[in-house]
Design a protein around this motif. Structure first.
Motif, short mmCIF file in Angstrom:
data_model
loop_
_atom_site.label_atom_id
_atom_site.label_comp_id
_atom_site.label_asym_id
_atom_site.label_seq_id
_atom_site.Cartn_x
_atom_site.Cartn_y
_atom_site.Cartn_z
N GLN A 124 0.86 -1.17 0.00
CA GLN A 124 0.00 0.00 0.00
C GLN A 124 0.90 1.23 0.00
N GLY A 125 0.76 2.06 -1.03
CA GLY A 125 1.61 3.23 -1.15
C GLY A 125 2.06 3.41 -2.58
N THR A 126 2.41 4.65 -2.93
CA THR A 126 2.82 4.97 -4.29
C THR A 126 4.29 5.33 -4.31
N PRO A 129 6.01 7.18 -0.96
CA PRO A 129 6.21 6.27 0.18
C PRO A 129 7.24 5.17 -0.12
N GLN A 134 8.38 3.87 3.27
CA GLN A 134 7.20 4.04 4.10
C GLN A 134 6.00 3.25 3.58
N LEU A 135 6.24 2.23 2.79
CA LEU A 135 5.16 1.40 2.30
C LEU A 135 4.52 0.62 3.46
N TYR A 218 -3.91 12.77 2.04
CA TYR A 218 -4.17 12.36 0.65
C TYR A 218 -4.94 13.44 -0.09
#
Length: 287
Positions: A124-126, A129, A134-135, A218
């Motif tokens: 989860q994360g782009t 991150p 920081q995923l 976000y």
């Protein structure tokens, strides 16, 4: 194991997520080999001390852990089939791509056939991150080798959620989370587009939301990008359309009616057809 008792890691796929995963693993002391279909992307990692390999088989040879970070299920399957002759039974496979419920079953079966220890671990994360390690890792897989898997997850992410001992659970959770991310993206994009269409400055929508119960990091990040017309991809329209389709397919498989998810897919498809496929998914605003 190498001299520091860390496994040799092969990263297959060095795009927006795979490249920072490889860099962060290297920073934490892992010996990392990388392969990408576009060789220039893998070669770009050489400056960071990462070995760029010419083929998937070259990358995985003697590796104790393989990380796949590729576009979709068929791509992962194809690359792992190409790597298969050089894979050793007992190799740990961390599958981080978002592939959906059908493909993850196919990949788990391939892992069993090849004698690999398989972890379904979408992230989860782009891009940002991923670059900052920081995923959030949504992991499912056997207890036996979790200590090794966790060492890699700790190098690339801020948190690992262990969902189940059975592969597939991580991928199912990822689809539910992506559906929420797409709803947020389209909700913001359409609200700003509606304001503009009604001859209201879209920045006023952001101003009213800021600091209130509907605000979020976000919301702020995507609103800033839309207002600035900056669609440098953190997660592209093309990838969002692929994942939105996986959400719709999963809902049909589960017998759950998701009206907003279907509309989300239509909007991403329309944005891609309008030529915005390589832009960030915030470009939903443009259609």
């Amino acid at each position: 194991m190498n001299s520091e008792n860390l496994p040799i890691v092969a990263v297959l796929g060095t795009g927006l997520i795979g490249a920072p995963i490889a860099r962060n693993l290297h920073k934490r002391g892992f010996a990392v080999r990388a392969w990408n279909r576009s060789q220039a992307k893998a070669q770009a990692l050489s400056a960071d001390g990462i070995e760029a390999c010419a083929s998937p088989a070259d990358a995985v040879r003697d590796a104790e852990v393989v990380v796949t970070a590729l576009k979709d299920g068929p791509a992962v399957d194809s690359v792992m089939q190409a790597a298969a002759p050089a894979l050793r039974p007992g190799t740990i496979w961390l599958q981080s791509s978002t592939v959906g419920i059908e493909a993850i079953a196919t990949l788990a079966a391939l892992a069993e056939l090849l004698g690999l220890v398989f972890y379904d671990a979408p992230v989860q994360g782009t891009r940002q991150p991923a670059e900052l390690a920081q995923l959030i890792i949504l992991a499912s897989g056997p207890l036996a080798h979790r200590d090794t898997a966790a060492r890699l997850f700790d190098a690339i992410g801020k948190r690992t959620v262990w969902v189940s001992e059975q592969p597939g659970a991580g991928s199912r959770l990822k689809l539910a989370l992506n559906n929420w991310a797409f709803a947020l993206t389209h909700g913001l994009a359409e609200s700003l587009a509606l304001a503009k269409g009604l001859d209201i400055d879209p920045a006023l929508v952001v101003d009213v939301v800021t600091g209130g119960p509907m605000d979020s990091a976000y919301f702020q990040a995507k609103a800033k990008a839309i207002l600035a017309g900056d669609y440098a991809p953190s997660f592209s329209i093309a990838n969002a359309a692929k994942d939105a389709r996986l959400v719709v397919d999963a809902a049909a498989h589960a017998g759950v009616q998701l009206d907003a998810a279907q509309a989300s897919l239509w909007r991403f498809d329309r944005a891609a057809a309008a030529g915005h496929g390589d832009k960030d998914m915030a470009a939903s605003y443009l259609v």
